[in-house]
Scaffold this active site. Structure first.
Site, PDB file in Angstrom:
ATOM      1  N   ASP A  49      -0.252   5.130   0.962  1.00 24.25           N
ATOM      2  CA  ASP A  49      -0.540   6.103   2.017  1.00 24.25           C
ATOM      3  C   ASP A  49      -0.565   5.458   3.402  1.00 24.25           C
ATOM      4  O   ASP A  49      -1.321   4.517   3.646  1.00 24.25           O
ATOM      5  CB  ASP A  49      -1.890   6.779   1.748  1.00 24.25           C
ATOM      6  CG  ASP A  49      -1.839   7.703   0.546  1.00 24.25           C
ATOM      7  OD1 ASP A  49      -1.186   8.752   0.640  1.00 24.25           O
ATOM      8  OD2 ASP A  49      -2.431   7.357  -0.494  1.00 24.25           O
TER       9      ASP A  49
ATOM     10  N   ASP B 243       0.867  -1.168   0.000  1.00 25.26           N
ATOM     11  CA  ASP B 243       0.000   0.000   0.000  1.00 25.26           C
ATOM     12  C   ASP B 243       0.912   1.229   0.000  1.00 25.26           C
ATOM     13  O   ASP B 243       2.113   1.116   0.285  1.00 25.26           O
ATOM     14  CB  ASP B 243      -0.871  -0.027   1.253  1.00 25.26           C
ATOM     15  CG  ASP B 243      -1.699   1.229   1.425  1.00 25.26           C
ATOM     16  OD1 ASP B 243      -2.391   1.618   0.469  1.00 25.26           O
ATOM     17  OD2 ASP B 243      -1.640   1.830   2.510  1.00 25.26           O
TER      18      ASP B 243
END
Length: 217
Positions: free
Chosen positions: A11, A9
């Site tokens: 953020d 991922d």
């Protein structure tokens, strides 16, 4: 573990833009003499919630609220905060280990490609990732698995041969729905106890070497 690829991922996981976002919005609210409710700030999905956040601030400020001025102020302060952001603790070491181990690296993010590219280029790590799969390339965002399925398709790797890394519960749900095992590193404002679907929950990437995590040492 028998892993060929790692899918990260973005953020809150590679770069802690989650805390940065909270800081920026708190700054905006405090400019009006108000305090932001942190307990409701983080959305249970990876979609864009900017409009809702402005609507909440407008309701709190009242008729005098000037969204255009607030937006300009937010972007200026956001750029100032983002200029200080680096890779999260331990991530650079993991990326070095992954390179040495011959593992393929990808990003699966609900954010738009230009956001992810901009940040990774700024911190000098964009070229470490073979490919990106981003929210503006799929019809639905996490917890839907679409972005992970896109990453796996582009890698040409079966889900059981890849390992995901996430900082949110909805991100873990997305990874698992795509068939990947997932290691969670909850961002500072997430409850670690909520990550029951993760293979393992760490406080940071600095907690353990990548080789140890993968059972290779």
């Amino acid at each position: 573990m028998g892993i060929d690829a790692l899918v990260f991922d973005f953020d809150g996981l590679l770069v802690d833009t989650e805390t940065a976002s909270l800081r920026v919005w708190q700054h905006l609210w405090r400019g009006h003499g108000l305090e932001l409710d942190v307990s409701t700030f983080f959305a249970p999905h990876g979609g864009d919630v900017i409009a809702q956040r402005y609507a909440g601030l407008a309701a709190a400020v009242g008729p005098s609220f000037d969204q255009e001025a607030s937006h300009a102020s937010r972007l200026a302060y956001r750029d100032e905060v983002h200029a200080t952001l680096e890779l999260a603790a331990g991530i650079a070491g993991w990326l070095d280990e992954a390179r040495d181990l011959g593992l393929r690296l990808a990003v699966a993010s609900s954010s738009h490609r230009d956001w992810v590219v901009g940040h990774l280029a700024r911190v000098g790590y964009l070229d470490r990732f073979e490919l990106l799969a981003c929210g503006d390339e799929v019809g639905t965002v996490k917890p839907d698995p679409a972005v992970y399925l896109l990453a796996l398709d582009r890698l040409g790797v079966r889900a059981e041969r890849a390992l995901a890394f996430e900082d949110t519960v909805h991100g873990v749900v997305a990874a698992r729905a795509a068939g990947l095992r997932c290691v969670a590193i909850p961002h500072p404002h997430a409850d670690p106890a909520a990550f029951t679907a993760a293979e393992r929950v760490l406080t940071s990437a600095a907690e353990v070497s990548l080789a140890s995590l993968l059972g290779l040492d």
